[in-house]
Design a protein around this motif. Structure first.
Motif, PDB file in Angstrom:
ATOM      1  N   ALA A  21      46.893  47.039  44.814  1.00 24.60           N
ATOM      2  CA  ALA A  21      46.357  45.713  45.101  1.00 24.60           C
ATOM      3  C   ALA A  21      45.238  45.351  44.121  1.00 24.60           C
ATOM      4  O   ALA A  21      45.166  44.212  43.625  1.00 24.60           O
ATOM      5  CB  ALA A  21      45.845  45.658  46.542  1.00 24.60           C
ATOM      6  N   GLN A  22      44.351  46.313  43.812  1.00 19.91           N
ATOM      7  CA  GLN A  22      43.271  46.037  42.878  1.00 19.91           C
ATOM      8  C   GLN A  22      43.807  45.772  41.472  1.00 19.91           C
ATOM      9  O   GLN A  22      43.311  44.890  40.757  1.00 19.91           O
ATOM     10  CB  GLN A  22      42.296  47.213  42.853  1.00 19.91           C
ATOM     11  N   VAL A  23      44.830  46.528  41.061  1.00 19.60           N
ATOM     12  CA  VAL A  23      45.407  46.319  39.733  1.00 19.60           C
ATOM     13  C   VAL A  23      46.030  44.928  39.636  1.00 19.60           C
ATOM     14  O   VAL A  23      45.873  44.222  38.632  1.00 19.60           O
ATOM     15  CB  VAL A  23      46.444  47.417  39.423  1.00 19.60           C
ATOM     16  N   ARG A  24      46.728  44.486  40.683  1.00 22.65           N
ATOM     17  CA  ARG A  24      47.354  43.158  40.653  1.00 22.65           C
ATOM     18  C   ARG A  24      46.288  42.056  40.623  1.00 22.65           C
ATOM     19  O   ARG A  24      46.472  41.028  39.974  1.00 22.65           O
ATOM     20  CB  ARG A  24      48.262  42.989  41.858  1.00 22.65           C
ATOM     21  N   GLN A  25      45.163  42.272  41.325  1.00 24.69           N
ATOM     22  CA  GLN A  25      44.073  41.306  41.207  1.00 24.69           C
ATOM     23  C   GLN A  25      43.545  41.272  39.774  1.00 24.69           C
ATOM     24  O   GLN A  25      43.230  40.206  39.234  1.00 24.69           O
ATOM     25  CB  GLN A  25      42.954  41.674  42.176  1.00 24.69           C
TER      26      GLN A  25
END
Length: 893
Positions: A47-51
């Motif tokens: 999720a952090q990488v996609r943000q």
């Protein structure tokens, strides 16, 4: 672990950009995964990488890569969804497959590098980078592979394009006349072995070049004059006239090597030529062959200003192209390139860019000027969307334009509009109208009391907080974000979450209603009302005996919370109907929730069915007629159980508990106390229960034998006889077979002994055959559901075969006979030699074929000329019941 944007750019995006967009397939690299990680850690990291992708997409340099990553994520989403649920198997399988693909790519790159290096074991950086890019490996992997293969990666040495002496052609003709292989052979003779012409000119054992020229000149002056001295004078004039004799010697060697390359000689041949005939040292020979091979390739293109400028512009390096054009025009060479204007390149000196190079330089300057103008206009734009569009346009023209990226990162979108927080059950649902900004990709963040709660992907306009604080005012805000720039938070009206009692369960009995629930942790107590009047209750339930059987009562179960805690407390729970809780009218400051509403109806205790009878219904074959006395209270239902019920006769239980024990049998009331049932398919127990409201009283029960119908029912005519077959169901003792107004009962043993059921019926009449399972239960025969099959009327057509006439003129007569006219669509007469008769119309030789016949009929054909023994047989279409001729007529011996 927080997402490290700089590390991601350094390890993922920048290597992929330099490799022409070749992204790593390894999910560990793409999503910055480390081992070991739990499913929850993986989900959070992804999720952090996609943000981070959404923020990095604002940088045009990486936008195509981010789009590719986002598109590929659709295929990886199921893997991470399984990991979030604790199943890491799909992720491990994907990682193993990525490792296998990486190994295959490395093997492919190793093979291609090895092939490209060839005998020389040298490659230019451009070719190594191209192989790495097309093979999908990183530059570091390519460097490691070349080191393992012993391949030297270097740019080819610059070679002279024009002779440093104008009369070189005449000097070369003179060398041919003198029988010398090249200038160094003339100058040094046999001493020029292992000559070095790169990184400075040197010949082992020789002195300075000017001194060696004087020595040779003195030697030729002592010789007798003649044609040979004339050739020597020409060569010596070239050596003396060249500004740099070493450059002339080097040009002579390179020219002769180029001539051999144009003959398409192999690397081995070129190396032997350079060492044995041109007398070069092995290292210089290898480097010269490599340089000549690469002429016209990537390095050669770099030496040409137009080619270099075109490459920079196509790569989007506009600033570098402008700097190169300025350097070329000022006479300052580009770092790492030969100095313009030198004899080696033939490039014009400063201020002389012409032709395509001048056009490309003008294009680069025009694009830079337009981009700078857009950046300056964006600085003064009042609308952030308009400024963002202009900066995007500037970066499209000149990627990496100084100051544009930083300014773009500061351009926040317009704020979100009209956020609204609404309490639903134990959660808060926040909705808002999207930001009016249409430039760029807008995402949203949700704050709770100023603390980041969640980041929503681009597009949505709603969020659900499943774990809000209870009984305190909470303010939610929405922040619109474009890349790294965020708009001001827009708050919604404060809300207070006060959950209702959970798992409310009301049960109605005989003159009593009971209630159970779970008290919310922050609630003080629960209050209950029945039809608007209070009902005594404790923290977990109540028992209300002030009820009337048969009357519906409305109960409201509400939670009580402490009073308001501040001026922002709305005093409401925000239930599903939008109502607010009310303050305690007694003035205690407590707040009561709207409550959970339930309507229940108590009933008198249902009376049991103490006896019932079961028999087949004569008017509805396959059904059971159940008769019992109607109870005074309640309705009768029937359940099919696998065994005797565990409760005694007359026991009253909850209806849900009774129904969990068996399967409901649909029953249709018939007359007074009668119920028509379809027999259950499996054997067991038939139980009568009396139901009133939520209560059920156990009645009598009877054993039941399941009678499933037969499967695979078939019937075949054998003249007047009919053979019936089917799959005998397990557990069925007998079958009742009915046909033509008659019936018979067949046991399983008799069916197996006879291989089926044999019936008699005239062929000329249609017939319906019905087979039903049957058994005796409590002295009465019960009949289960039947299976049927229908046979149409059949008129047999009898066939006769006879020979007539003397042996030299015999004929064969085929006679078809029937009790009444029968159409025969097609008749085939087949002959088969040997002792085995034909089994079908293609099992032998066709003697004759007739169509459109009407039996009775007589047909004649010439007798077959066939050695004996042989068989004759007639075949008709499937619609004809053809009876074969006797064997003595069919078999000819």
């Amino acid at each position: 672990m927080a997402f490290d944007e700089r590390r991601y750019v350094r390890e993922v995006l920048e290597p992929a950009r330099q490799a022409g967009g070749a992204l790593s397939d390894d999910l560990r690299v793409r999503y910055q995964l480390r081992e070991p990680m739990s499913g929850a850690e993986i989900a959070e990291t992804v999720a952090q990488v996609r943000q981070g992708w959404r923020r990095l997409r604002g940088r045009l340099t990486f936008r195509p890569l981010i789009d590719r990553l986002s598109a590929d994520h659709e295929g990886h989403a199921p893997i991470f969804a399984a990991a979030a649920q604790g199943d890491l198997g799909p992720l491990r399988a994907a990682l193993r497959e990525a490792d296998r693909r990486a190994a295959r790519r490395l093997d492919d790159a190793r093979r291609r590098l090895d092939d490209a290096a060839g005998r020389l074991r040298m490659l230019p950086p451009g070719i190594v980078a191209g192989i790495a890019r097309s093979s999908g490996v990183t530059g570091q992997d390519a460097d490691r592979l070349t080191a393992e293969l012993g391949v030297e990666v270097r740019p080819p040495d610059p070679l002279p394009e024009t002779p440093p002496y104008a009369g070189y052609g005449r000097a070369r003709e003179a060398l041919t006349t003198l029988g010398r292989r090249h200038l160094a052979d003339f100058l040094f003779g046999g001493r020029c072995a292992r000559m070095r012409v790169l990184d400075g000119f040197s010949v082992p054992g020789a002195g300075p070049l000017a001194e060696e020229i004087r020595k040779v000149e003195a030697e030729w002056e002592r010789r007798t004059r003649g044609p040979w001295t004339t050739g020597a004078d020409t060569v010596l004039a070239a050596l003396r006239g060249a500004s740099d004799p070493a450059a002339l010697l080097r040009y002579d060697v390179v020219t002769r090597l180029r001539e051999r390359v144009r003959e398409h000689s192999s690397d081995d041949t070129l190396l032997r030529h350079a060492v044995d005939e041109l007398n070069l040292a092995e290292e210089d020979a290898r480097r010269l062959v490599f340089a000549v091979r690469q002429e016209g390739g990537a390095h050669g293109a770099y030496a040409v200003p137009a080619a270099r400028l075109r490459e920079l512009i196509e790569a989007g390096e506009i600033m570098a192209a402008v700097d190169l054009a300025a350097a070329l025009e000022s006479g300052t060479p580009e770092a790492g390139s030969p100095e313009p204007g030198t004899p080696e390149t033939g490039t014009p000196r400063s201020g002389a860019l012409t032709g395509e190079a001048a056009d490309l330089a003008a294009e680069a300057r025009a694009r830079l000027s337009a981009a700078v103008e857009l950046r300056e206009r964006a600085l003064n734009a009042a609308d952030p969307d308009e400024a963002w569009i202009m900066l995007q346009d500037a970066l499209l023209r000149v990627p990496g334009l100084p100051g544009a990226g930083e300014l773009l990162a500061r351009l926040a979108p317009h704020p979100a509009r009209e956020p609204r927080a609404e309490v639903r059950d134990d959660a808060v649902v926040l909705t808002w109208r999207p930001s009016p900004s249409r430039a760029g990709e807008i995402s949203y963040e949700v704050l709770r009391d100023g603390v980041l709660l969640a980041a929503a992907p681009p597009g949505p306009s709603g969020f659900r907080d499943g774990s809000p604080p209870v009984d305190v005012p909470v303010t939610y805000s929405v922040v619109a974000r474009r890349g790294e720039a965020a708009a001001v938070p827009v708050p919604a009206s404060p809300v207070v979450v006060r959950p209702e009692p959970r798992d409310v369960r009301l049960t109605a009995g005989d003159g009593i209603v009971t209630g159970r629930w779970s008290l919310p942790p922050q609630a003080l107590r629960v209050v209950v009302t029945r039809d608007g009047r209070p009902v005594p209750a404790d923290a977990t339930g109540f028992r209300d005996r002030e009820v009337t059987n048969g009357a519906g009562h409305v109960y409201v179960v509400s939670a009580v919370y402490p009073g308001p805690r501040g001026p922002d407390d709305s005093g409401g729970s925000g239930g599903p109907d939008g109502s607010r809780g009310s303050h305690d009218p007694g003035g205690s400051g407590e707040v009561t929730t709207p409550g959970v509403r339930r309507t229940v109806t108590p009933h008198a205790r249902p009376e049991p069915v103490t006896e019932f009878s079961v028999r087949p219904d004569p008017s509805a074959p396959g059904r059971l007629l159940v008769t019992c006395a109607e109870p005074a209270a309640g309705m009768v239902e029937f359940l099919a159980l696998d065994a005797v019920p565990p409760w005694p006769l007359g026991a009253t239980l909850s209806l849900a508990e009774v129904r969990r024990a068996g399967r409901a049998v649909p029953a249709t009331p018939v007359g007074a106390g009668g119920h028509l049932l379809r027999p259950p398919a499996s054997s067991g127990v038939l139980l009568a229960v009396t139901v009133a409201g939520d209560l059920a009283t156990v009645g009598a029960h009877r054993e039941h034998v399941g009678l499933p119908p037969p499967a695979g029912l078939t019937a075949q005519r054998r003249g007047p006889a009919i053979l019936v077959g089917f799959d005998w169901p397990a557990g069925v003792p007998e079958m009742e077979v009915s046909w033509g107004g008659r019936s018979t009962t067949v046991s399983a043993a008799a069916y197996r002994a006879q291989g089926g059921v044999r019936l008699e019926h005239p062929e000329g009449e249609p017939l319906t055959i019905e087979v039903a399972p049957t058994a005796r239960i409590h002295g009465a025969r019960v009949r289960g559901p039947a299976a049927t099959v229908r046979l149409e009327a059949a008129v047999p057509v009898r066939c006769r075969l006879r020979f007539h006439g003397p042996p030299w003129r015999r004929s064969l007569t085929v006679e078809l006979d029937a009790d009444r006219p029968v159409p025969v669509a097609r008749l085939i007469l087949v002959l088969k030699p040997g002792w085995i008769q034909p089994l079908s119309d293609d099992d032998g030789r066709v003697l004759a074929e007739w169509t459109g016949l009407l039996a009775p009929v007589t047909l004649t054909v010439p007798a077959p000329r066939q050695s004996r023994p042989y068989w004759l047989r007639c075949f008709a279409d499937d619609g004809t019941d053809l009876v074969d001729a006797p064997v003595r007529e069919r078999k000819v011996e």
